[in-house]
Design a protein around this motif. Structure first.
Motif, PDB file in Angstrom:
ATOM      1  N   ARG A   1      -5.903  24.192  -8.636  1.00 38.13           N
ATOM      2  CA  ARG A   1      -4.761  24.622  -9.388  1.00 38.13           C
ATOM      3  C   ARG A   1      -3.703  23.434  -9.612  1.00 38.13           C
ATOM      4  NH1 ARG A   1      -4.473  29.153 -11.906  1.00 38.13           N
ATOM      5  NH2 ARG A   1      -5.961  30.875 -11.039  1.00 38.13           N
ATOM      6  N   GLN A   2      -4.255  22.195  -9.378  1.00 34.52           N
ATOM      7  CA  GLN A   2      -3.127  21.253  -9.319  1.00 34.52           C
ATOM      8  C   GLN A   2      -3.636  20.192 -10.263  1.00 34.52           C
ATOM      9  OE1 GLN A   2      -0.199  19.514  -8.495  1.00 34.52           O
ATOM     10  NE2 GLN A   2      -0.849  20.350  -6.545  1.00 34.52           N
ATOM     11  N   SER A   3      -4.928  19.902 -10.648  1.00 38.34           N
ATOM     12  CA  SER A   3      -5.603  19.018 -11.319  1.00 38.34           C
ATOM     13  C   SER A   3      -7.023  19.453 -12.090  1.00 38.34           C
ATOM     14  CB  SER A   3      -5.759  17.893 -10.760  1.00 38.34           C
ATOM     15  OG  SER A   3      -6.335  16.622 -11.744  1.00 38.34           O
ATOM     16  N   ALA A   4      -6.983  18.988 -13.324  1.00 40.70           N
ATOM     17  CA  ALA A   4      -8.530  19.556 -13.928  1.00 40.70           C
ATOM     18  C   ALA A   4      -9.165  18.150 -14.254  1.00 40.70           C
ATOM     19  CB  ALA A   4      -8.120  20.159 -15.341  1.00 40.70           C
ATOM     20  N   ALA A   5      -8.673  16.779 -13.631  1.00 39.80           N
ATOM     21  CA  ALA A   5      -9.397  15.585 -13.753  1.00 39.80           C
ATOM     22  C   ALA A   5     -10.699  15.709 -13.104  1.00 39.80           C
ATOM     23  CB  ALA A   5      -8.390  14.400 -13.095  1.00 39.80           C
ATOM     24  N   PRO A   6     -11.525  14.784 -13.400  1.00 39.58           N
ATOM     25  CA  PRO A   6     -12.987  15.022 -12.620  1.00 39.58           C
ATOM     26  C   PRO A   6     -12.772  14.461 -10.988  1.00 39.58           C
ATOM     27  CG  PRO A   6     -13.002  13.450 -14.413  1.00 39.58           C
ATOM     28  CD  PRO A   6     -11.765  14.117 -14.293  1.00 39.58           C
TER      29      PRO A   6
ATOM     30  N   LEU B   1       0.869  -1.285   0.044  1.00 38.63           N
ATOM     31  CA  LEU B   1      -0.099  -0.033  -0.121  1.00 38.63           C
ATOM     32  C   LEU B   1       0.972   1.351   0.131  1.00 38.63           C
ATOM     33  CD1 LEU B   1      -3.269   0.341   1.891  1.00 38.63           C
ATOM     34  CD2 LEU B   1      -1.783   2.229   1.841  1.00 38.63           C
ATOM     35  N   ALA B   2       0.718   1.997  -1.034  1.00 33.64           N
ATOM     36  CA  ALA B   2       1.598   3.152  -1.187  1.00 33.64           C
ATOM     37  C   ALA B   2       0.773   4.454  -1.064  1.00 33.64           C
ATOM     38  CB  ALA B   2       2.159   3.076  -2.711  1.00 33.64           C
ATOM     39  N   MET B   3       1.295   5.320  -0.264  1.00 28.49           N
ATOM     40  CA  MET B   3       0.449   6.651   0.035  1.00 28.49           C
ATOM     41  C   MET B   3       1.076   7.690  -0.814  1.00 28.49           C
ATOM     42  SD  MET B   3       0.099   5.950   4.088  1.00 28.49           S
ATOM     43  CE  MET B   3      -1.100   6.838   4.556  1.00 28.49           C
ATOM     44  N   CYS B   4       0.228   8.655  -0.991  1.00 31.06           N
ATOM     45  CA  CYS B   4       0.811   9.939  -1.474  1.00 31.06           C
ATOM     46  C   CYS B   4      -0.092  11.189  -1.297  1.00 31.06           C
ATOM     47  CB  CYS B   4       1.428   9.688  -2.779  1.00 31.06           C
ATOM     48  SG  CYS B   4      -0.143   9.811  -4.137  1.00 31.06           S
ATOM     49  N   GLY B   5       0.291  12.295  -1.665  1.00 33.63           N
ATOM     50  CA  GLY B   5      -0.820  13.581  -1.399  1.00 33.63           C
ATOM     51  C   GLY B   5      -1.431  13.955  -2.781  1.00 33.63           C
ATOM     52  N   ASP B   6      -2.388  14.771  -2.835  1.00 30.37           N
ATOM     53  CA  ASP B   6      -2.945  15.248  -3.917  1.00 30.37           C
ATOM     54  C   ASP B   6      -2.010  15.717  -4.997  1.00 30.37           C
ATOM     55  OD1 ASP B   6      -3.861  16.795  -1.550  1.00 30.37           O
ATOM     56  OD2 ASP B   6      -3.671  18.333  -2.843  1.00 30.37           O
ATOM     57  N   GLY B   7      -0.826  16.595  -4.342  1.00 33.65           N
ATOM     58  CA  GLY B   7      -0.137  17.355  -5.257  1.00 33.65           C
ATOM     59  C   GLY B   7       0.875  16.339  -5.722  1.00 33.65           C
ATOM     60  N   ALA B   8       1.194  15.131  -5.311  1.00 29.88           N
ATOM     61  CA  ALA B   8       2.243  14.260  -5.574  1.00 29.88           C
ATOM     62  C   ALA B   8       1.447  13.536  -6.827  1.00 29.88           C
ATOM     63  CB  ALA B   8       2.354  13.128  -4.844  1.00 29.88           C
ATOM     64  N   THR B   9       0.318  13.546  -7.166  1.00 29.30           N
ATOM     65  CA  THR B   9      -0.383  12.967  -8.389  1.00 29.30           C
ATOM     66  C   THR B   9       0.119  13.698  -9.490  1.00 29.30           C
ATOM     67  OG1 THR B   9      -2.302  13.898  -8.429  1.00 29.30           O
ATOM     68  CG2 THR B   9      -2.282  12.114  -7.183  1.00 29.30           C
ATOM     69  N   SER B  10       0.485  14.977  -9.498  1.00 28.70           N
ATOM     70  CA  SER B  10       1.325  15.669 -10.663  1.00 28.70           C
ATOM     71  C   SER B  10       2.668  15.337 -11.236  1.00 28.70           C
ATOM     72  CB  SER B  10       1.132  17.128 -10.451  1.00 28.70           C
ATOM     73  OG  SER B  10      -0.360  17.713 -10.296  1.00 28.70           O
TER      74      SER B  10
ATOM     75  N   PHE C   1      -2.945   4.865  -2.571  1.00 25.98           N
ATOM     76  CA  PHE C   1      -3.687   5.474  -1.606  1.00 25.98           C
ATOM     77  C   PHE C   1      -3.249   7.019  -1.879  1.00 25.98           C
ATOM     78  CE2 PHE C   1      -5.229   6.158   2.808  1.00 25.98           C
ATOM     79  CZ  PHE C   1      -6.522   6.692   2.513  1.00 25.98           C
ATOM     80  N   VAL C   2      -4.274   7.844  -2.340  1.00 29.14           N
ATOM     81  CA  VAL C   2      -4.074   9.241  -2.423  1.00 29.14           C
ATOM     82  C   VAL C   2      -5.063   9.903  -1.283  1.00 29.14           C
ATOM     83  CG1 VAL C   2      -4.347  11.362  -3.732  1.00 29.14           C
ATOM     84  CG2 VAL C   2      -3.613   8.943  -4.961  1.00 29.14           C
ATOM     85  N   GLN C   3      -4.179  10.516  -0.550  1.00 25.91           N
ATOM     86  CA  GLN C   3      -5.021  11.436   0.544  1.00 25.91           C
ATOM     87  C   GLN C   3      -4.986  12.810  -0.049  1.00 25.91           C
ATOM     88  OE1 GLN C   3      -3.549  10.824   4.807  1.00 25.91           O
ATOM     89  NE2 GLN C   3      -1.835  10.134   3.550  1.00 25.91           N
ATOM     90  N   ASN C   4      -6.040  12.997  -0.445  1.00 23.73           N
ATOM     91  CA  ASN C   4      -6.483  14.311  -0.990  1.00 23.73           C
ATOM     92  C   ASN C   4      -6.895  15.276   0.199  1.00 23.73           C
ATOM     93  OD1 ASN C   4      -7.592  16.525  -2.196  1.00 23.73           O
ATOM     94  ND2 ASN C   4      -8.974  15.587  -3.556  1.00 23.73           N
ATOM     95  N   ASN C   5      -5.930  15.816   0.691  1.00 32.13           N
ATOM     96  CA  ASN C   5      -6.334  16.935   1.567  1.00 32.13           C
ATOM     97  C   ASN C   5      -6.368  18.249   1.037  1.00 32.13           C
ATOM     98  OD1 ASN C   5      -3.723  17.799   1.264  1.00 32.13           O
ATOM     99  ND2 ASN C   5      -2.667  16.872   3.100  1.00 32.13           N
ATOM    100  N   GLN C   6      -6.489  18.453  -0.012  1.00 33.52           N
ATOM    101  CA  GLN C   6      -7.148  19.493  -0.808  1.00 33.52           C
ATOM    102  C   GLN C   6      -5.820  20.648  -1.085  1.00 33.52           C
ATOM    103  OE1 GLN C   6     -10.201  19.422  -1.690  1.00 33.52           O
ATOM    104  NE2 GLN C   6     -10.499  17.510  -0.305  1.00 33.52           N
ATOM    105  N   TYR C   7      -4.826  20.502  -0.425  1.00 33.37           N
ATOM    106  CA  TYR C   7      -3.571  21.505  -0.700  1.00 33.37           C
ATOM    107  C   TYR C   7      -2.403  20.761  -0.833  1.00 33.37           C
ATOM    108  CZ  TYR C   7      -6.900  25.354   0.546  1.00 33.37           C
ATOM    109  OH  TYR C   7      -7.936  26.061   0.664  1.00 33.37           O
ATOM    110  N   ALA C   8      -1.529  21.419  -1.438  1.00 30.08           N
ATOM    111  CA  ALA C   8      -0.092  20.968  -1.820  1.00 30.08           C
ATOM    112  C   ALA C   8       0.593  22.439  -1.415  1.00 30.08           C
ATOM    113  CB  ALA C   8       0.369  20.607  -3.150  1.00 30.08           C
ATOM    114  N   ILE C   9       0.912  22.178  -0.159  1.00 31.43           N
ATOM    115  CA  ILE C   9       1.242  23.479   0.666  1.00 31.43           C
ATOM    116  C   ILE C   9       0.271  24.709   0.282  1.00 31.43           C
ATOM    117  CG2 ILE C   9       3.163  25.110   1.123  1.00 31.43           C
ATOM    118  CD1 ILE C   9       5.134  23.291   0.106  1.00 31.43           C
TER     119      ILE C   9
END
Ligand SMILES: Cc1ncc(C[n+]2csc(CCOP(=O)(O)OP(=O)(O)O)c2C)c(N)n1
Length: 373
Positions: free
Chosen positions: A204-209, A160-169, A190-198
């Motif tokens: 401003r990070q992603s236009a994906a649905p 199980l590999a974790m990352c943030g929303d920003g890291a998906t870019s 497992f992406v923890q989308n905590n709404q901000y990358a700093i």
């Protein structure tokens, strides 16, 4: 073989089993995990929150160099550890210290990196927790490599590999998903989308649905889940782990959550988000929600809640005591473990440091110090 794309797409709304007040959402009652699992999860979250609070205090006391808090994200942290078996691996980021603690790594060792030690702070093999990764998404190809190797060996390990929303870019995110999908590596991203990358908001990070939609382009099924609902997280993540273990290949799960505190102690979050936004997320707190549900279900009472708080306090005290020990670092460690054979530049720099240090040695008389200058 025809691929049913619809089966790969996440639900339009995040999967939620408990509403913010702790009431079961209408629908899939069978999906609710057993009460024992939820109680264990709640205990883990109480400990995780106390650990977050304690670690932030240790920064203010100068005992930790930096602390990226997962306050508010405790459901994601605990669920990530709870759905894994002993044979599995967890690949955390700098923000996932509470997940490492939930998996049983000594909290003092977990904080080694953030204290400024030169190594990761713990033995990754002991609990099968990879070092906390600071460079974004670099842990993802590593995680896929471990999963792929396990599959080639015929082992049942899931990663199980974790990352943030920003890291998906990051390129590494895409390369990891692609490789994992082609080789059907048993890995759950497992992406923890905590709404901000700093200070950068998701818009401003992603236009994906959704970030979970990012899987379909690689042939990885995506799922979207309420990241503040431990029951839903256990349900979705354990399903993803089971499918990966059964040979279905990689899975991508996006947990929608919120970073309640600043990015780290070095950040001022009030400069880029409003108090009203933070307050709205405070009302969705993962601990209060599960606490309310378990009390209404007659599974949790005051004495059990007090026992959870006592356990959390014990762990906080252990963390404090461990971090309050003064360790005098050896400056020569800077030069160790860089190359198997040190470069001429490093040899020269080490000699300079040794010389500098020897000047501070007590008993060295002033004349000889002058001579060497
Ligand atoms: C490759 C790389 N680029 C930039 C940074 C600097 N950096 C540290 S944290 C961060 C934001 C990461 O946001 P996210 O992936 O959403 O995770 P979060 O911190 O919110 O948990 C950035 C840009 C880094 N650590 N690594």
């Amino acid at each position: 073989m025809a691929i049913d794309v619809d089966l790969m797409l996440p639900s339009p709304e995040p999967v939620a089993l408990l509403d913010p007040d702790g009431r079961p959402t209408a629908g899939d009652d069978d999906a609710l995990p057993p009460a024992d699992d939820l109680l264990r999860g709640l205990a883990g979250m109480v400990t995780a929150r106390r650990f977050n609070e304690q670690s932030s205090v240790l920064v203010r006391q100068g005992r930790l160099a930096v602390y990226p808090s997962s306050y508010g994200q405790e459901a994601c942290q605990v669920a990530a550890a709870q759905v894994l078996g002993d044979e599995d691996w967890l690949f955390p980021t700098y923000r996932d210290t509470a997940a490492a603690v939930a998996r049983g790594v000594d909290p003092v060792e977990v904080l080694g990196l953030l204290k400024g030690d030169w190594h990761s702070g713990y033995d990754p093999y002991e609990r099968r927790v990879a070092p906390l990764a600071t460079p974004l998404a670099t842990q993802l190809p590593h995680a896929v490599g471990v999963a792929h190797a396990a599959r080639l060996r015929g082992e049942s390990t899931v990663v199980l590999a974790m990352c943030g929303d920003g890291a998906t870019s990051e390129g590494d995110f895409h390369e990891a998903l692609n490789f994992a999908a082609v080789f059907r590596a048993p890995v759950v991203f497992f992406v923890q989308n905590n709404q901000y990358a700093i200070s950068v908001p998701l818009a401003r990070q992603s236009a994906a649905p959704s970030l979970a939609h990012k899987g379909v382009g690689y042939g990885v099924p995506g799922e979207l889940v309420d990241g503040n609902d431990l029951a839903a997280l256990l349900h979705v993540l354990s399903g993803a782990v089971a499918r990966a273990r059964a040979g279905a290949g990689p899975q991508l799960v996006e947990g929608r959550t919120y970073r309640m505190q600043a990015h780290t102690n070095a950040d001022d979050a009030t400069r880029y988000r409003s108090d009203a936004e933070v307050a709205a997320w405070a009302a969705k707190d993962p601990l209060l929600r599960l606490d309310a549900y378990l009390r209404a279900a007659g599974v949790l009472d005051d004495s059990r809640a007090a026992a959870h708080a006592d356990d959390a306090e014990r762990l906080a005290r252990h963390t404090r005591d461990g971090l309050n020990v003064d360790v005098v670092p050896d400056p020569e460690d800077l030069f160790r473990h860089v190359y198997s054979r040190p470069t001429p530049q490093l040899v020269e720099q080490l000699a300079l440091v040794k010389d500098e240090l020897s000047r501070d040695e007590p008993g060295r008389d002033e004349t000889s110090q002058e001579e060497t200058r």
